[in-house]
Scaffold this motif. Sequence first.
Motif, PDB file in Angstrom:
ATOM      1  N   SER A  49       0.827  -1.207   0.000  1.00 19.04           N
ATOM      2  CA  SER A  49       0.000   0.000   0.000  1.00 19.04           C
ATOM      3  C   SER A  49       0.859   1.253   0.000  1.00 19.04           C
ATOM      4  O   SER A  49       0.593   2.202  -0.752  1.00 19.04           O
ATOM      5  CB  SER A  49      -0.929   0.028   1.218  1.00 19.04           C
ATOM      6  N   LEU A  50       1.878   1.255   0.826  1.00 16.78           N
ATOM      7  CA  LEU A  50       2.761   2.422   0.919  1.00 16.78           C
ATOM      8  C   LEU A  50       3.509   2.659  -0.388  1.00 16.78           C
ATOM      9  O   LEU A  50       3.573   3.788  -0.894  1.00 16.78           O
ATOM     10  CB  LEU A  50       3.747   2.232   2.082  1.00 16.78           C
ATOM     11  N   VAL A  51       4.062   1.600  -0.978  1.00 15.72           N
ATOM     12  CA  VAL A  51       4.781   1.727  -2.252  1.00 15.72           C
ATOM     13  C   VAL A  51       3.831   2.183  -3.350  1.00 15.72           C
ATOM     14  O   VAL A  51       4.139   3.099  -4.121  1.00 15.72           O
ATOM     15  CB  VAL A  51       5.479   0.401  -2.630  1.00 15.72           C
ATOM     16  N   ALA A  52       2.654   1.565  -3.438  1.00 18.37           N
ATOM     17  CA  ALA A  52       1.685   1.922  -4.473  1.00 18.37           C
ATOM     18  C   ALA A  52       1.203   3.362  -4.314  1.00 18.37           C
ATOM     19  O   ALA A  52       0.975   4.062  -5.308  1.00 18.37           O
ATOM     20  CB  ALA A  52       0.507   0.950  -4.445  1.00 18.37           C
ATOM     21  N   LEU A  53       1.082   3.813  -3.076  1.00 16.30           N
ATOM     22  CA  LEU A  53       0.668   5.196  -2.814  1.00 16.30           C
ATOM     23  C   LEU A  53       1.777   6.172  -3.192  1.00 16.30           C
ATOM     24  O   LEU A  53       1.552   7.141  -3.928  1.00 16.30           O
ATOM     25  CB  LEU A  53       0.281   5.351  -1.342  1.00 16.30           C
ATOM     26  N   ALA A  54       2.990   5.913  -2.706  1.00 17.93           N
ATOM     27  CA  ALA A  54       4.111   6.819  -2.970  1.00 17.93           C
ATOM     28  C   ALA A  54       4.462   6.877  -4.456  1.00 17.93           C
ATOM     29  O   ALA A  54       4.868   7.924  -4.969  1.00 17.93           O
ATOM     30  CB  ALA A  54       5.330   6.394  -2.145  1.00 17.93           C
ATOM     31  N   ALA A  55       4.282   5.776  -5.170  1.00 16.23           N
ATOM     32  CA  ALA A  55       4.606   5.718  -6.605  1.00 16.23           C
ATOM     33  C   ALA A  55       3.424   6.137  -7.478  1.00 16.23           C
ATOM     34  O   ALA A  55       3.535   6.120  -8.703  1.00 16.23           O
ATOM     35  CB  ALA A  55       5.060   4.310  -6.973  1.00 16.23           C
ATOM     36  N   MET A  56       2.297   6.510  -6.848  1.00 15.20           N
ATOM     37  CA  MET A  56       1.109   6.947  -7.578  1.00 15.20           C
ATOM     38  C   MET A  56       0.711   5.909  -8.631  1.00 15.20           C
ATOM     39  O   MET A  56       0.591   6.194  -9.818  1.00 15.20           O
ATOM     40  CB  MET A  56       1.337   8.332  -8.190  1.00 15.20           C
ATOM     41  N   SER A  57       0.498   4.698  -8.158  1.00 17.04           N
ATOM     42  CA  SER A  57       0.253   3.548  -9.032  1.00 17.04           C
ATOM     43  C   SER A  57      -1.042   3.641  -9.832  1.00 17.04           C
ATOM     44  O   SER A  57      -1.284   2.816 -10.705  1.00 17.04           O
ATOM     45  CB  SER A  57       0.256   2.263  -8.201  1.00 17.04           C
ATOM     46  N   TRP A  58      -1.846   4.633  -9.580  1.00 16.39           N
ATOM     47  CA  TRP A  58      -3.105   4.813 -10.302  1.00 16.39           C
ATOM     48  C   TRP A  58      -2.899   5.492 -11.655  1.00 16.39           C
ATOM     49  O   TRP A  58      -3.843   5.692 -12.398  1.00 16.39           O
ATOM     50  CB  TRP A  58      -4.095   5.623  -9.471  1.00 16.39           C
ATOM     51  N   GLN A  59      -1.655   5.819 -11.999  1.00 14.28           N
ATOM     52  CA  GLN A  59      -1.374   6.496 -13.262  1.00 14.28           C
ATOM     53  C   GLN A  59      -1.426   5.565 -14.474  1.00 14.28           C
ATOM     54  O   GLN A  59      -1.347   6.026 -15.612  1.00 14.28           O
ATOM     55  CB  GLN A  59      -0.005   7.166 -13.201  1.00 14.28           C
ATOM     56  N   THR A  60      -1.531   4.272 -14.248  1.00 16.32           N
ATOM     57  CA  THR A  60      -1.556   3.286 -15.331  1.00 16.32           C
ATOM     58  C   THR A  60      -2.660   2.279 -15.054  1.00 16.32           C
ATOM     59  O   THR A  60      -2.833   1.841 -13.919  1.00 16.32           O
ATOM     60  CB  THR A  60      -0.189   2.567 -15.411  1.00 16.32           C
ATOM     61  N   TRP A  61      -3.388   1.913 -16.110  1.00 11.89           N
ATOM     62  CA  TRP A  61      -4.415   0.885 -16.040  1.00 11.89           C
ATOM     63  C   TRP A  61      -5.432   1.155 -14.927  1.00 11.89           C
ATOM     64  O   TRP A  61      -5.709   0.288 -14.094  1.00 11.89           O
ATOM     65  CB  TRP A  61      -3.801  -0.493 -15.832  1.00 11.89           C
ATOM     66  N   SER A  62      -5.979   2.341 -14.888  1.00 11.87           N
ATOM     67  CA  SER A  62      -6.946   2.652 -13.836  1.00 11.87           C
ATOM     68  C   SER A  62      -8.039   3.577 -14.362  1.00 11.87           C
ATOM     69  O   SER A  62      -7.834   4.332 -15.321  1.00 11.87           O
ATOM     70  CB  SER A  62      -6.242   3.322 -12.653  1.00 11.87           C
ATOM     71  N   LEU A  63      -9.179   3.513 -13.706  1.00  9.57           N
ATOM     72  CA  LEU A  63     -10.243   4.460 -14.011  1.00  9.57           C
ATOM     73  C   LEU A  63      -9.832   5.864 -13.603  1.00  9.57           C
ATOM     74  O   LEU A  63     -10.219   6.839 -14.259  1.00  9.57           O
ATOM     75  CB  LEU A  63     -11.545   4.038 -13.315  1.00  9.57           C
ATOM     76  N   ASP A  64      -9.062   5.982 -12.533  1.00 12.35           N
ATOM     77  CA  ASP A  64      -8.555   7.294 -12.122  1.00 12.35           C
ATOM     78  C   ASP A  64      -7.778   7.952 -13.258  1.00 12.35           C
ATOM     79  O   ASP A  64      -7.956   9.142 -13.540  1.00 12.35           O
ATOM     80  CB  ASP A  64      -7.652   7.180 -10.888  1.00 12.35           C
ATOM     81  N   GLU A  65      -6.932   7.189 -13.911  1.00 10.70           N
ATOM     82  CA  GLU A  65      -6.156   7.710 -15.045  1.00 10.70           C
ATOM     83  C   GLU A  65      -7.088   8.077 -16.197  1.00 10.70           C
ATOM     84  O   GLU A  65      -6.981   9.156 -16.780  1.00 10.70           O
ATOM     85  CB  GLU A  65      -5.134   6.668 -15.518  1.00 10.70           C
ATOM     86  N   ALA A  66      -8.015   7.194 -16.521  1.00 13.87           N
ATOM     87  CA  ALA A  66      -8.934   7.429 -17.647  1.00 13.87           C
ATOM     88  C   ALA A  66      -9.779   8.679 -17.435  1.00 13.87           C
ATOM     89  O   ALA A  66     -10.077   9.398 -18.379  1.00 13.87           O
ATOM     90  CB  ALA A  66      -9.827   6.207 -17.851  1.00 13.87           C
ATOM     91  N   TRP A  67     -10.158   8.942 -16.201  1.00 11.02           N
ATOM     92  CA  TRP A  67     -11.020  10.076 -15.890  1.00 11.02           C
ATOM     93  C   TRP A  67     -10.223  11.306 -15.445  1.00 11.02           C
ATOM     94  O   TRP A  67     -10.814  12.324 -15.069  1.00 11.02           O
ATOM     95  CB  TRP A  67     -12.020   9.702 -14.800  1.00 11.02           C
ATOM     96  N   GLY A  68      -8.886  11.199 -15.420  1.00  5.28           N
ATOM     97  CA  GLY A  68      -8.045  12.335 -15.067  1.00  5.28           C
ATOM     98  C   GLY A  68      -8.062  12.698 -13.588  1.00  5.28           C
ATOM     99  O   GLY A  68      -7.835  13.852 -13.232  1.00  5.28           O
ATOM    100  N   LEU A  69      -8.311  11.725 -12.736  1.00  6.45           N
ATOM    101  CA  LEU A  69      -8.330  11.968 -11.290  1.00  6.45           C
ATOM    102  C   LEU A  69      -6.939  11.782 -10.682  1.00  6.45           C
ATOM    103  O   LEU A  69      -6.180  10.915 -11.086  1.00  6.45           O
ATOM    104  CB  LEU A  69      -9.310  11.011 -10.608  1.00  6.45           C
ATOM    105  N   PHE A  70      -6.607  12.562  -9.707  1.00  5.51           N
ATOM    106  CA  PHE A  70      -5.391  12.424  -8.887  1.00  5.51           C
ATOM    107  C   PHE A  70      -4.112  12.503  -9.702  1.00  5.51           C
ATOM    108  O   PHE A  70      -3.128  11.867  -9.356  1.00  5.51           O
ATOM    109  CB  PHE A  70      -5.407  11.122  -8.086  1.00  5.51           C
ATOM    110  N   LEU A  71      -4.095  13.248 -10.798  1.00  5.91           N
ATOM    111  CA  LEU A  71      -2.874  13.339 -11.613  1.00  5.91           C
ATOM    112  C   LEU A  71      -1.991  14.478 -11.202  1.00  5.91           C
ATOM    113  O   LEU A  71      -2.312  15.382 -10.586  1.00  5.91           O
ATOM    114  CB  LEU A  71      -3.231  13.440 -13.080  1.00  5.91           C
TER     115      LEU A  71
END
Length: 150
Positions: free
Chosen positions: A128-150
């Motif tokens: 969780s910590l690594v995925a959070l710090a590395a912003m793992s939502w930037q690839t293969w995610s709805l967050d990326e598709a919708w432009g959230l948390f970029l």
Amino acid sequence: MRTIWLSGPEWLAVLRIGLGLWWLESWRHKDKASWFRRGSGIAWAKGVADEHRWAFVRRGFDTVVAPRPRTMAYVVVHAELALGLGLVLGLLTPVALIGGLLLNLLYFLLMIHDWAEQGQNAMMMLISLVALAAMSWQTWSLDEAWGLFL
């Protein structure tokens, strides 16, 4: 960064999705009827809390969980489902990662005597910590598709 097969961000997405699948498995293997109708999960946790060596864990459980066992059963079971779906789909990923980190920390503190559980919770917190710090939502995610948390 050099990697094999996938790019660095893709490997981080794999890590995030794997963590989500871990949460979904935690949700899937629970006997929901037992948790919701008979309160077995919270009753088991109460037994662990009652025997805990740290008074603050006993007091915290008795203050927050014990007075509302049915509600807390629903909270725990549905939180695991929500975390799993959020991480696999990459939906509100930072929220899911922080929520999972906190839930694993609670599990870690409650289960301080159970070394098998400790290893699982420690690894899930690290992921969780690594995925959070590395912003793992930037690839293969709805967050990326919708432009959230970029």
